[in-house]
Scaffold this motif. Structure first.
Motif, PDB file in Angstrom:
ATOM      1  N   VAL B  59       0.849  -1.192   0.000  1.00  0.00           N
ATOM      2  CA  VAL B  59       0.000   0.000   0.000  1.00  0.00           C
ATOM      3  C   VAL B  59       0.885   1.243   0.000  1.00  0.00           C
ATOM      4  CG1 VAL B  59      -1.673   1.340   1.327  1.00  0.00           C
ATOM      5  CG2 VAL B  59      -1.974  -1.136   1.089  1.00  0.00           C
ATOM      6  N   TYR B 113      -7.516   1.836   7.300  1.00  0.00           N
ATOM      7  CA  TYR B 113      -7.381   1.076   6.056  1.00  0.00           C
ATOM      8  C   TYR B 113      -7.726  -0.384   6.230  1.00  0.00           C
ATOM      9  CZ  TYR B 113      -2.772  -0.491   7.800  1.00  0.00           C
ATOM     10  OH  TYR B 113      -1.754  -1.022   8.518  1.00  0.00           O
ATOM     11  N   TRP B 114      -7.972  -0.799   7.452  1.00  0.00           N
ATOM     12  CA  TRP B 114      -8.247  -2.218   7.671  1.00  0.00           C
ATOM     13  C   TRP B 114      -9.054  -2.386   8.933  1.00  0.00           C
ATOM     14  CZ3 TRP B 114      -7.913  -6.435   4.830  1.00  0.00           C
ATOM     15  CH2 TRP B 114      -7.989  -7.675   5.461  1.00  0.00           C
ATOM     16  N   MET B 236      -5.290   6.093  -1.072  1.00  0.00           N
ATOM     17  CA  MET B 236      -6.070   4.893  -0.757  1.00  0.00           C
ATOM     18  C   MET B 236      -7.401   4.924  -1.509  1.00  0.00           C
ATOM     19  SD  MET B 236      -5.367   3.806   3.185  1.00  0.00           S
ATOM     20  CE  MET B 236      -5.896   5.266   4.019  1.00  0.00           C
ATOM     21  N   LYS B 237      -8.023   6.124  -1.577  1.00  0.00           N
ATOM     22  CA  LYS B 237      -9.292   6.249  -2.298  1.00  0.00           C
ATOM     23  C   LYS B 237      -9.109   5.891  -3.757  1.00  0.00           C
ATOM     24  CE  LYS B 237     -11.640   9.705   0.385  1.00  0.00           C
ATOM     25  NZ  LYS B 237     -11.254  11.095   0.622  1.00  0.00           N
ATOM     26  N   MET B 239      -6.812   3.983  -5.016  1.00  0.00           N
ATOM     27  CA  MET B 239      -6.592   2.543  -5.144  1.00  0.00           C
ATOM     28  C   MET B 239      -7.918   1.794  -5.143  1.00  0.00           C
ATOM     29  SD  MET B 239      -3.314   1.979  -2.648  1.00  0.00           S
ATOM     30  CE  MET B 239      -3.246   0.200  -2.755  1.00  0.00           C
ATOM     31  N   GLN B 240      -8.809   2.242  -4.261  1.00  0.00           N
ATOM     32  CA  GLN B 240     -10.102   1.561  -4.180  1.00  0.00           C
ATOM     33  C   GLN B 240     -10.892   1.755  -5.463  1.00  0.00           C
ATOM     34  OE1 GLN B 240     -11.167   3.284  -0.500  1.00  0.00           O
ATOM     35  NE2 GLN B 240     -10.572   1.486   0.690  1.00  0.00           N
ATOM     36  N   TRP B 245      -7.044  -1.864  -4.710  1.00  0.00           N
ATOM     37  CA  TRP B 245      -7.190  -2.222  -3.291  1.00  0.00           C
ATOM     38  C   TRP B 245      -7.731  -3.641  -3.134  1.00  0.00           C
ATOM     39  CZ3 TRP B 245      -5.496   0.607   0.788  1.00  0.00           C
ATOM     40  CH2 TRP B 245      -5.858   0.152   2.050  1.00  0.00           C
ATOM     41  N   ASN B 246      -8.822  -3.926  -3.836  1.00  0.00           N
ATOM     42  CA  ASN B 246      -9.439  -5.254  -3.711  1.00  0.00           C
ATOM     43  C   ASN B 246      -8.499  -6.362  -4.140  1.00  0.00           C
ATOM     44  OD1 ASN B 246     -11.812  -4.639  -2.531  1.00  0.00           O
ATOM     45  ND2 ASN B 246     -12.958  -4.419  -4.455  1.00  0.00           N
ATOM     46  N   VAL B 249      -6.067  -6.944  -1.348  1.00  0.00           N
ATOM     47  CA  VAL B 249      -6.699  -7.640  -0.223  1.00  0.00           C
ATOM     48  C   VAL B 249      -6.879  -9.114  -0.540  1.00  0.00           C
ATOM     49  CG1 VAL B 249      -8.841  -7.829   1.121  1.00  0.00           C
ATOM     50  CG2 VAL B 249      -7.844  -5.575   0.672  1.00  0.00           C
TER      51      VAL B 249
END
Lengths: 252, 297, 245
Positions: B59, B113-114, B236-237, B239-240, B245-246, B249
């Motif tokens: 990340v 973030y988690w 982070m936004k 990435m999502q 992001w997914n 994960v």
């Protein structure tokens, strides 16, 4: 006097409440061997240490030839190079061989090149009869041999004066002879010496002058014949009588 | 010749020893130091070659690419990271930090973030379930100072169930004690528990999940002097939005947390990160982990 | 049911899958050896810093004027009293020296060790017979010369057994340096353990490496002691003592 090497005048030294030297004066001429005798704890060793500055006197003055040792401006290290000192318990440098013990002062203090220093050191070891022990460490030598090395160490510096502080007191009886022999040879060669000793035979036969000291003062001073045969002071007589009782045959 | 101590050599060696690290060069503009205790798989760990691998680190790497700065990852003891961030020796702390009000007093956190939950780990052969594991008299293991330990304290012992809580320096020791039958269960973060299950080769299993919903965040120095938090949150936004992001994960926290496999996939694919292609990296990492065909950079 | 479990499950480590375990140790060796190198560099570095600082501290304590004795003794007490972890954290995060974490670790451990080494050294200095110093001064040596040519060569030799002790002590203390980010042997083992969950296997391997390091270091120092040995002073062989007792 022109041939006077050492002069001590009115020397005082006090340790706490105890005054160990109460005004001691004497002088030593060139080539003279002076013995200082007397009971233990009368300040004889302190006197010797004052002479080469290992102990600082509280009062009085000391001259080596024309230089006043007790003057604060005198470079004491220079003076010490000219005065050989032999200790009761040898004090050889434990990590050095006999040769290195003798050589160290030459290379480090006198800054003589190593080869030359080695030659001189070997000559001195030879003089005390220990050339073949040059590479032995102190622990590998007998007491008598150690004391001879320590004499060689002092001699190598070519001193004007040699001080001996009870040089045979720590030795086994059978080892005393070899050390006294070396000292006698030195005296015969004309070395100026001050010897604090309990060896009355040596004081009598080798020395030119004897001082009897007790309780921080000189009780009597004179040539050996006077001290040993015709002492002027009753206390001198008493002391020598006791010594001869103990050891027999100091010649009286 | 007799050996004498050679001071020249001594000093030489000394200078050499001190000079190994030498003076730290002045940080280049826009290079930030990310500090992490790289020994908590799958969030961050050190692989067999000494590479730093893990979700937190990926990340950080990807946000750096998206926001156009460089990072340098520094492996540092967990307890030292907050002091280091406060002292300015680290710019970002990324080490699975739970956001707590205590920590928030001394550092600033990114958006969470988690969300982590706690697993109850038992021996497969013990027949214990999430209820029977906490029977009075049972011994429960946890790492000192973790949410797991706190949960047992608050929700079991303080509720009057007399279990014995055994605290360990680190989770692997608790797991080892569980395998050795010295304790009945271990309570630890779910992803880490999956690592333990995988490593135990079936000796351990997860009996159940306790929903604690603790939140992890990245942290920076109080006041955010380098204005990093907006970039991190924004990154982070992004990435999502892109699905990166997914994919990450899925790759790191899939059903089966297989560290060897992830390490292999990471080694194969890290070239995408070097070429500033985080989308391709995450996509192929997920594929690689799912055993599907993937493209190498 | 607990009773149904096959007995001796705890020993699975050593029973089954031996090849696999050995392979893991083998694969872990590069990282462990890398950590070992860091441990050795750190230990050697800190011992040298400790020596360079410890010798003057000891000399000050033995030969210095009163204010220096007080100063040196305070220094020594301070660094002996401080836990190494506190010192590390204080230096690295508090003082922020312009050094790498490794350099900081060498410095901090060196300061700490110098306090201990000064006492090893002080004992050695005080074991030297004072008469030798008188003899040195009587030859006309300055205090500094007597120190360099008589005290140091003997005291350094006499210190070697104490150093051997200090070495094996600090070797293990170096594992604290991870608190400022230096990955040495113990930390490398820790990281492998976290990844593989092979607690025993990894720590036994780490322990064996520490054992070898301790053995090697003390052996080297013993060799040095003998090489620099002087009859009657230092470095006598065990057998020579054995003959007496």
């Amino acid at each position: 006097m022109s041939c006077e090497i050492l002069r001590v005048e009115g020397l005082h030294k006090r340790y706490g409440n105890e005054e160990v030297l109460k005004g001691v004066s004497f002088s030593v001429r060139q080539g003279e061997a002076l013995a200082i005798i007397g009971p233990s704890g009368t300040g004889k060793s302190t006197l010797l240490r004052c002479i080469n500055g290992l102990t600082e006197p509280d009062g009085g003055r000391i001259w080596l030839e024309n230089i006043e040792i007790t003057n604060a401006k005198t470079d004491i290290n220079k003076i010490r190079q000219q005065i050989g000192f032999v200790f009761q318990d040898f004090n050889l440098f434990a990590h050095l061989t006999a040769l290195d013990n003798v050589r160290l002062g030459l290379t480090k203090v006198k800054r003589i090149p190593k080869r030359q220093a080695t030659e001189r050191a070997m000559a001195e070891l030879n003089r005390v009869g220990l050339a073949e022990k040059a590479n032995a460490y102190p622990a590998q030598l007998s007491g008598g041999q150690q004391q001879r090395v320590s004499i060689a160490r002092a001699l190598a510096m070519e001193p004007k004066l040699m001080l001996f502080d009870e040089p045979t007191s720590a030795l086994d009886p059978e080892l005393i002879g070899e050390v006294l022999q070396v000292m006698q040879d030195l005296a015969d060669e004309g070395m100026t010496m001050v010897v604090v000793t309990h060896e009355m035979g040596f004081a009598r036969s080798v020395c030119d002058e004897v001082i009897f000291m007790e309780k921080g003062v000189i009780v009597e001073q004179g040539p050996p014949e006077q001290i040993f045969l015709r002492p002027q002071q009753p206390r001198t007589r008493q002391f020598l009588g006791k010594i001869s009782e103990l050891y027999g045959g100091t010649g009286s | 010749m007799r050996a004498t101590l050679k001071w020249g050599v001594v000093i030489g060696v000394l200078v050499l020893a001190l000079g190994v690290g030498g003076l730290v060069p002045q940080a280049q503009t826009q290079t930030f130091k990310v500090c992490s205790d790289i020994s908590w798989p799958p969030f961050e760990w050190t692989d067999a070659k000494g590479q730093f691998v893990g979700f937190d680190l990926d990340v950080m790497r990807i946000i750096a690419i998206l926001k156009g700065y460089k990072i340098e990852i520094q492996n540092l003891g967990f307890d030292s990271i907050i002091p280091a961030v406060q002292a300015g020796q680290c710019d970002i702390g990324a080490s699975g930090f739970t956001i707590t009000s205590e920590r928030a007093r001394v550092v600033d956190f990114s958006n969470p973030y988690w969300e982590s939950n706690q697993s109850v780990l038992v021996r497969t052969d013990s027949g214990l379930n999430i209820i029977t594991a906490f029977k009075a008299g049972n011994k429960i293991g946890a790492q000192r100072g973790t949410t797991g330990a706190q949960w047992v304290e608050d929700n079991v012992i303080k509720q009057g169930v007399a279990v014995e809580l055994k605290l360990y320096e680190t989770y692997p020791l608790a797991e080892q004690d569980l395998i050795n039958k010295q304790i009945h269960a271990v309570v630890e973060d779910e992803p880490a528990a999956k690592v333990a299950v995988k490593a135990s080769k079936g000796v351990l299993k997860i009996a159940g999940i306790i929903i604690t919903e603790e939140q992890f965040g990245f942290l920076v120095r109080k006041g955010d002097p380098h204005k990093l938090l907006p970039r991190i949150n924004d990154g982070m936004k992004e990435m999502q939005k892109k699905g990166v992001w997914n994919n990450l994960v899925e790759a790191y926290f899939g059903v089966d947390v297989n560290l060897d496999r992830i390490t292999q996939c990471y080694s194969d694919l890290k070239g995408f990160l070097e070429k500033n292609q985080p989308d391709a990296y995450a996509e192929n990492l997920a594929a690689c982990m799912a055993g599907q065909p993937y493209k190498k950079p | 049911m607990r009773g149904c479990a096959p007995p001796g499950r705890a020993l699975v480590l050593f029973k089954g899958a031996t090849i696999e375990k050995l392979q893991l140790v083998w694969e872990s060796l590069p990282l462990l050896l890398h950590g070992t190198l860091v441990t050795v560099e750190l230990t050697v570095g800190l011992l040298l810093v400790g020596l360079l600082l410890g010798v003057p501290v000891a000399l000050g304590q033995v030969y210095g004027p009163h204010p220096l004795v007080v100063l040196m003794s305070s220094y020594e007490r301070f660094f002996r009293a401080m836990p190494i972890l506190v010192l590390l954290i204080f230096f690295y995060f508090g003082l922020k020296p312009p050094l790498s974490p490794f350099g900081t670790a060498v410095l901090v451990f060196g300061l700490h060790s110098s306090a201990y080494q000064s006492q090893i050294f002080r004992g050695a200095i005080q074991a030297i017979k004072q008469g030798q110093l008188l003899a040195a001064r009587a030859l006309g040596m300055t205090r500094l010369q007597a120190l360099c040519y008589i005290v140091l060569p003997q005291a350094l030799r006499l210190s070697i057994p104490g150093w051997s002790n200090e070495y094996s002590g600090v070797l293990k203390d170096t594992s604290f340096v991870f608190s400022i980010g230096v990955s040495e042997l113990f930390r490398q083992g820790w990281q492998i353990m976290q990844r593989t969950r092979e607690v025993f296997l990894i720590f036994i391997t780490v322990a064996v490496i520490y054992l070898i390091l301790t053995y090697l270091g003390t052996w080297l120092l013993e060799l040095l002691e003998r090489r620099l040995g002087v009859p009657g002073l230092a470095g006598q062989r065990r057998e020579e003592h054995g003959r007496v007792l």
